[in-house]
Design an enzyme around this catalytic site. Structure first.
Site, PDB file in Angstrom:
ATOM      1  N   THR A   1      -1.026   7.522  -0.558  1.00  8.44           N
ATOM      2  CA  THR A   1      -2.353   7.460  -1.179  1.00  8.44           C
ATOM      3  C   THR A   1      -3.188   6.276  -0.698  1.00  8.44           C
ATOM      4  O   THR A   1      -4.390   6.218  -0.968  1.00  8.44           O
ATOM      5  CB  THR A   1      -2.216   7.317  -2.707  1.00  8.44           C
ATOM      6  OG1 THR A   1      -1.582   6.051  -2.974  1.00  8.44           O
ATOM      7  CG2 THR A   1      -1.378   8.431  -3.294  1.00  8.44           C
TER       8      THR A   1
ATOM      9  N   ASP B   1       4.622  -5.174   9.802  1.00  5.01           N
ATOM     10  CA  ASP B   1       5.736  -4.692  10.636  1.00  5.01           C
ATOM     11  C   ASP B   1       5.819  -5.459  11.948  1.00  5.01           C
ATOM     12  O   ASP B   1       6.904  -5.799  12.419  1.00  5.01           O
ATOM     13  CB  ASP B   1       5.581  -3.190  10.921  1.00  5.01           C
ATOM     14  CG  ASP B   1       5.947  -2.339   9.710  1.00  5.01           C
ATOM     15  OD1 ASP B   1       6.636  -2.863   8.807  1.00  5.01           O
ATOM     16  OD2 ASP B   1       5.538  -1.168   9.660  1.00  5.01           O
TER      17      ASP B   1
ATOM     18  N   ARG C   1       0.846  -1.191   0.000  1.00  7.49           N
ATOM     19  CA  ARG C   1       0.000   0.000   0.000  1.00  7.49           C
ATOM     20  C   ARG C   1       0.880   1.239   0.000  1.00  7.49           C
ATOM     21  O   ARG C   1       1.771   1.371   0.835  1.00  7.49           O
ATOM     22  CB  ARG C   1      -0.853  -0.035   1.272  1.00  7.49           C
ATOM     23  CG  ARG C   1      -2.250   0.418   1.070  1.00  7.49           C
ATOM     24  CD  ARG C   1      -3.106   0.116   2.260  1.00  7.49           C
ATOM     25  NE  ARG C   1      -2.622   0.676   3.511  1.00  7.49           N
ATOM     26  CZ  ARG C   1      -3.417   1.055   4.511  1.00  7.49           C
ATOM     27  NH1 ARG C   1      -4.723   0.950   4.388  1.00  7.49           N
ATOM     28  NH2 ARG C   1      -2.926   1.520   5.628  1.00  7.49           N
TER      29      ARG C   1
ATOM     30  N   ASP D   1       0.340  -2.131  12.362  1.00  5.14           N
ATOM     31  CA  ASP D   1       0.726  -2.613  11.029  1.00  5.14           C
ATOM     32  C   ASP D   1       1.141  -4.076  11.165  1.00  5.14           C
ATOM     33  O   ASP D   1       2.208  -4.391  11.709  1.00  5.14           O
ATOM     34  CB  ASP D   1       1.883  -1.764  10.488  1.00  5.14           C
ATOM     35  CG  ASP D   1       2.249  -2.129   9.058  1.00  5.14           C
ATOM     36  OD1 ASP D   1       2.320  -3.338   8.751  1.00  5.14           O
ATOM     37  OD2 ASP D   1       2.460  -1.210   8.249  1.00  5.14           O
TER      38      ASP D   1
HETATM   39  C1  PRP Z   1      -1.485  -4.054   4.689  1.00  5.81           C
HETATM   40  C2  PRP Z   1      -2.337  -5.282   4.940  1.00  5.81           C
HETATM   41  C3  PRP Z   1      -3.194  -5.383   3.691  1.00  5.81           C
HETATM   42  C4  PRP Z   1      -3.397  -3.938   3.342  1.00  5.81           C
HETATM   43  C5  PRP Z   1      -4.751  -3.520   3.824  1.00  5.81           C
HETATM   44  O1  PRP Z   1      -0.394  -4.379   3.910  1.00  5.81           O
HETATM   45  O2  PRP Z   1      -1.619  -6.459   5.203  1.00  5.81           O
HETATM   46  O3  PRP Z   1      -2.574  -6.084   2.627  1.00  5.81           O
HETATM   47  O4  PRP Z   1      -2.380  -3.171   4.006  1.00  5.81           O
HETATM   48  O5  PRP Z   1      -5.021  -2.223   3.453  1.00  5.81           O
HETATM   49  P1  PRP Z   1      -6.156  -1.830   2.392  1.00  5.81           P
HETATM   50  O6  PRP Z   1      -7.359  -2.639   2.725  1.00  5.81           O
HETATM   51  O7  PRP Z   1      -6.359  -0.360   2.661  1.00  5.81           O
HETATM   52  O8  PRP Z   1      -5.639  -2.075   1.019  1.00  5.81           O
HETATM   53  P2  PRP Z   1       0.790  -3.338   3.571  1.00  5.81           P
HETATM   54  O9  PRP Z   1       0.517  -2.620   2.308  1.00  5.81           O
HETATM   55  O10 PRP Z   1       1.057  -2.503   4.789  1.00  5.81           O
HETATM   56  O11 PRP Z   1       2.008  -4.283   3.247  1.00  5.81           O
HETATM   57  P3  PRP Z   1       2.807  -5.310   4.177  1.00  5.81           P
HETATM   58  O12 PRP Z   1       1.886  -6.478   4.450  1.00  5.81           O
HETATM   59  O13 PRP Z   1       3.967  -5.680   3.324  1.00  5.81           O
HETATM   60  O14 PRP Z   1       3.215  -4.609   5.463  1.00  5.81           O
END
Ligand code: PRP
Length: 215
Positions: free
Chosen positions: A114, A209, A110, A206
């Site tokens: 944005t 993380d 993500r 998160d």
């Molecule tokens: C997080 C989570 C989802 C997403 C959810 O991943 O694990 O995949 O965000 O958000 P959304 O519903 O608003 O799209 P992230 O992008 O933080 O990546 P990561 O798992 O690598 O930390």
């Protein structure tokens, strides 16, 4: 115990003492990486037990040591699709119950400004139409990542899809359940809102993380 949400037909809340207990460990900011990882794995196991409840089965005739009889088996191969990175935290728990499952990967990140998902790696089995697909991602926030994942899976031919989330936020739930009424969604908790950075509140922080110590 899994209950259909009264408002949303294709959302099931996996809500029992054990899943609540695991979620309590995950939500607590004092939980360190190793314990967070363990609790996520155990919650995934509980959730997979629930989410396989609507898988189609077929009858097959076998012999027990005593006689011939009819038994039921799950009628298709299963493909687990963790959404990287955080979805990997649910993979071992899912494989504990579905050890012969194929594993496909959706790499999405993500954008921090944005909140839009950016695809960086996709590796799915061929003939996805033959599989019962279980998507694994601890967090459903805005729904952008999940929506992109489901679109991709459908593009590749998947017709039976269920999605498992430790925590889902109302805005994301509203988005994905209406965009994909043919998909079933499971969450251990539905949280009311997102903050200004599109983080789930109260949430659990998160998940990626916290699973991998990259805080
Ligand atoms: C997080 C989570 C989802 C997403 C959810 O991943 O694990 O995949 O965000 O958000 P959304 O519903 O608003 O799209 P992230 O992008 O933080 O990546 P990561 O798992 O690598 O930390």
């Amino acid at each position: 115990m899994s209950e259909t949400s009264p408002e949303v037909k294709n959302l099931h809340v996996v809500d029992g003492p054990l899943s609540r207990h695991k979620l309590a460990v995950l939500r607590d900011e004092r939980t360190r990486t190793a314990d967070f990882r363990q609790a996520m794995k155990e919650l995934a196991l509980i959730m997979v037990a629930e989410a396989t409840g609507n898988m189609p089965t077929r009858s097959v005739r076998i012999r027990t040591p005593l006689t011939e009889t009819e038994v039921e088996e799950i009628s298709g191969p299963v493909c687990l699709v963790p959404v990287l990175r955080a979805g990997l935290g649910m993979l071992d728990g899912a494989l504990a119950l579905l050890p012969t499952a194929t594993v496909g990967f959706m790499g999405l990140q993500r954008d921090e400004e944005t909140a839009q998902p950016i695809e960086y790696y996709v590796n799915l089995p061929r003939n996805l139409d033959e599989y019962l697909v279980l998507v694994l991602d601890p967090m459903l926030a805005t729904g952008g990542s999940l929506s992109a994942t489901i679109d991709k899976l459908k593009e590749e031919g998947a017709t039976w899809i269920s999605c498992l989330h430790a925590v889902a936020a109302v805005p994301g739930v509203e988005r994905v359940t209406s965009e994909h009424p043919d998909v079933t969604f499971y969450a251990a908790a539905v949280d009311p809102e997102l903050d200004d950075n599109s983080f789930i509140v109260p949430g659990l922080g998160d998940a990626g993380d916290r699973l991998y110590g990259t805080l």
